[in-house]
Design a protein around this motif. Structure first.
Motif, PDB file in Angstrom:
ATOM      1  N   ASP A  14       0.844  -1.148   0.025  1.00 44.46           N
ATOM      2  CA  ASP A  14       0.055  -0.092   0.163  1.00 44.46           C
ATOM      3  C   ASP A  14       0.862   1.292   0.015  1.00 44.46           C
ATOM      4  O   ASP A  14       1.999   1.265   0.987  1.00 44.46           O
ATOM      5  N   ARG A  75      -5.676  -8.186  -6.340  1.00 43.71           N
ATOM      6  CA  ARG A  75      -6.621  -7.092  -6.463  1.00 43.71           C
ATOM      7  C   ARG A  75      -5.549  -6.118  -6.527  1.00 43.71           C
ATOM      8  O   ARG A  75      -4.336  -5.850  -5.666  1.00 43.71           O
ATOM      9  N   GLY A  77      -5.788  -1.522  -6.874  1.00 43.23           N
ATOM     10  CA  GLY A  77      -6.671  -0.510  -6.856  1.00 43.23           C
ATOM     11  C   GLY A  77      -5.976   0.885  -6.169  1.00 43.23           C
ATOM     12  O   GLY A  77      -4.658   0.995  -6.107  1.00 43.23           O
ATOM     13  N   GLU A  79      -7.148   4.971  -4.848  1.00 40.78           N
ATOM     14  CA  GLU A  79      -8.052   6.052  -4.510  1.00 40.78           C
ATOM     15  C   GLU A  79      -7.511   7.197  -4.103  1.00 40.78           C
ATOM     16  O   GLU A  79      -6.652   7.464  -4.149  1.00 40.78           O
ATOM     17  N   TYR A  98     -10.962   2.841  -7.479  1.00 42.50           N
ATOM     18  CA  TYR A  98     -11.254   2.114  -8.796  1.00 42.50           C
ATOM     19  C   TYR A  98     -10.437   0.772  -8.184  1.00 42.50           C
ATOM     20  O   TYR A  98      -9.491   0.775  -7.388  1.00 42.50           O
ATOM     21  N   GLU A  99     -10.901  -0.454  -8.385  1.00 44.79           N
ATOM     22  CA  GLU A  99     -10.462  -1.629  -7.975  1.00 44.79           C
ATOM     23  C   GLU A  99     -10.480  -2.571  -8.953  1.00 44.79           C
ATOM     24  O   GLU A  99     -11.816  -2.869  -9.572  1.00 44.79           O
ATOM     25  N   TYR A 100      -9.575  -3.483  -9.356  1.00 43.76           N
ATOM     26  CA  TYR A 100      -9.680  -4.532 -10.208  1.00 43.76           C
ATOM     27  C   TYR A 100      -9.282  -5.840  -9.562  1.00 43.76           C
ATOM     28  O   TYR A 100      -8.290  -5.754  -8.801  1.00 43.76           O
ATOM     29  N   HIS A 135     -14.369  -5.615 -11.714  1.00 48.46           N
ATOM     30  CA  HIS A 135     -13.793  -4.382 -11.209  1.00 48.46           C
ATOM     31  C   HIS A 135     -15.109  -3.392 -11.293  1.00 48.46           C
ATOM     32  O   HIS A 135     -16.150  -3.442 -11.505  1.00 48.46           O
TER      33      HIS A 135
END
Length: 186
Positions: A14, A75, A77, A79, A98-100, A135
């Motif tokens: 992160d 995952r 993402g 933000e 957004y997240e895939y 997504h």
């Protein structure tokens, strides 16, 4: 004599960023990635015999019931949020995310019957082999007012879009009471 073996690997990263653009405006953002892998081998109940309802017979499993499964999921993402102090007692937050999510190499093998009407499968047969993805994208806004020194009112709206079942908007309203130290005398 049941045996089981399981291996898993998981890692997460992160990266965050925060900066005041002006005295009243702050930006924060983050990027993240999450990966999980699982491999599982199980053998249980050697010598078990299971009843086949359609055929009225028992099927014997001299080596036991076996299950071999594996999966890999990821995952990714991002933000971003903008915090704006509109007035001394009023804060506005707006943002997007957004997240895939990807599940790949999902497989499961077993020596069980696929259904009561099929013949016994000798050896391990593929039952499931699949990959999938999802997504979503989100936008949101939230406005908070300090009504009194220990009471806040929050109004918000969030919109989410998911590729597999569409979009939804959800409202938010909240009233928060936060007692101060002088009112908590015990």
């Amino acid at each position: 004599n049941d045996s089981s073996q399981e291996e898993e690997a998981h890692w997460y990263a992160d990266l965050g960023y925060k900066r005041y653009l002006t005295e009243r405006v702050e930006f924060s953002g983050r990027l993240y990635v999450d990966q999980f892998e699982l491999s599982q081998d199980q053998t249980v109940a050697p010598g078990i015999a299971l009843y086949n309802h359609n055929q009225g017979t028992f099927t014997s499993y001299p080596d036991g019931l076996t299950l071999n499964a594996s999966e890999k999921s990821q995952r990714f993402g991002a933000e971003g949020r903008l915090y704006i102090r509109l007035f001394n007692e009023n804060d506005l937050t707006v943002g997007a995310a957004y997240e895939y999510f990807l599940t790949s190499n999902f497989t499961m093998h077993t020596n069980l019957l696929q259904s009561d009407s099929e013949e016994y499968m000798s050896g391990l047969q593929t039952r499931i082999a699949d990959s999938s993805y999802q997504h979503f994208a989100s936008i949101f806004a939230q406005d908070s007012w300090r009504l009194h020194r220990d009471v806040d009112l929050t109004l918000g709206m969030r919109g989410d879009y998911f590729n597999d079942f569409g979009g939804i908007f959800t409202p938010k309203i909240g009233l928060t009471y936060e007692p101060n130290q002088s009112s908590l005398n015990f």
